[in-house]
Design a protein around this motif. Sequence first.
Motif, short mmCIF file in Angstrom:
data_model
loop_
_atom_site.label_atom_id
_atom_site.label_comp_id
_atom_site.label_asym_id
_atom_site.label_seq_id
_atom_site.Cartn_x
_atom_site.Cartn_y
_atom_site.Cartn_z
N PRO A 34 -12.32 -2.36 92.44
CA PRO A 34 -13.49 -2.52 93.32
C PRO A 34 -13.40 -3.77 94.18
O PRO A 34 -13.79 -3.75 95.35
CB PRO A 34 -14.66 -2.61 92.35
CG PRO A 34 -14.19 -1.93 91.11
CD PRO A 34 -12.72 -2.18 91.04
N ILE A 35 -12.88 -4.85 93.63
CA ILE A 35 -12.73 -6.09 94.40
C ILE A 35 -11.69 -5.89 95.49
O ILE A 35 -11.89 -6.29 96.65
CB ILE A 35 -12.36 -7.26 93.47
CG1 ILE A 35 -13.48 -7.51 92.48
CG2 ILE A 35 -12.05 -8.51 94.28
CD1 ILE A 35 -13.11 -8.44 91.35
N ILE A 36 -10.57 -5.28 95.13
CA ILE A 36 -9.50 -5.04 96.11
C ILE A 36 -10.00 -4.13 97.22
O ILE A 36 -9.74 -4.37 98.41
CB ILE A 36 -8.27 -4.43 95.40
CG1 ILE A 36 -7.68 -5.45 94.44
CG2 ILE A 36 -7.23 -3.98 96.41
CD1 ILE A 36 -6.63 -4.88 93.50
N THR A 37 -10.77 -3.11 96.88
CA THR A 37 -11.34 -2.21 97.88
C THR A 37 -12.27 -2.96 98.81
O THR A 37 -12.25 -2.77 100.02
CB THR A 37 -12.09 -1.05 97.20
OG1 THR A 37 -11.21 -0.37 96.33
CG2 THR A 37 -12.65 -0.09 98.22
N GLY A 38 -13.09 -3.84 98.25
CA GLY A 38 -14.01 -4.62 99.07
C GLY A 38 -13.29 -5.53 100.03
O GLY A 38 -13.69 -5.68 101.19
N VAL A 39 -12.20 -6.14 99.59
CA VAL A 39 -11.44 -7.04 100.46
C VAL A 39 -10.72 -6.26 101.55
O VAL A 39 -10.72 -6.65 102.72
CB VAL A 39 -10.43 -7.86 99.62
CG1 VAL A 39 -9.45 -8.59 100.51
CG2 VAL A 39 -11.16 -8.83 98.71
N LEU A 40 -10.11 -5.15 101.20
CA LEU A 40 -9.33 -4.39 102.17
C LEU A 40 -10.19 -3.61 103.16
O LEU A 40 -9.88 -3.55 104.34
CB LEU A 40 -8.39 -3.42 101.45
CG LEU A 40 -7.25 -4.04 100.65
CD1 LEU A 40 -6.44 -2.95 99.97
CD2 LEU A 40 -6.35 -4.86 101.55
N PHE A 41 -11.26 -3.01 102.68
CA PHE A 41 -12.05 -2.12 103.54
C PHE A 41 -13.43 -2.66 103.87
O PHE A 41 -14.22 -1.97 104.50
CB PHE A 41 -12.18 -0.75 102.87
CG PHE A 41 -10.86 -0.11 102.63
CD1 PHE A 41 -10.08 0.35 103.67
CD2 PHE A 41 -10.36 0.01 101.35
CE1 PHE A 41 -8.86 0.93 103.46
CE2 PHE A 41 -9.14 0.59 101.11
CZ PHE A 41 -8.39 1.05 102.17
N GLY A 42 -13.74 -3.83 103.41
CA GLY A 42 -15.03 -4.43 103.73
C GLY A 42 -16.10 -4.02 102.74
O GLY A 42 -15.93 -3.15 101.89
#
Length: 103
Positions: free
Chosen positions: A60-68
């Motif tokens: 979830p953190i990686i998704t937030g960083v990559l896709f906003g």
Amino acid sequence: MARFVRWYGSNPLHLLVPIYSFALTAYAMVRLFAIRPLAVAVWFVGAAIVHDLVLLPRWPIITGVLFGASAVAYAFKLRQSRRAARIDGQGRNPGHSRARDGR
């Protein structure tokens, strides 16, 4: 042919891609295990452990960083709507009354 499409749900050519992928993976594994079986087994188990214990909790953190933040908010809303549908059993939000929904 129509019977197969009804049973499988898609064109028979669609089935060739997973079959080819599994065959290629099996070939690669046989070749790798023939050369250094212990090293391949250790690498495979290590990769599974790293993925499950290190990467999976951080997706979830990686998704937030990559896709906003919008992707994280969308995933949260989707999870909430699925939970509401599961509670209601019919796909309606249990917090809404039938009078407000117009049903």
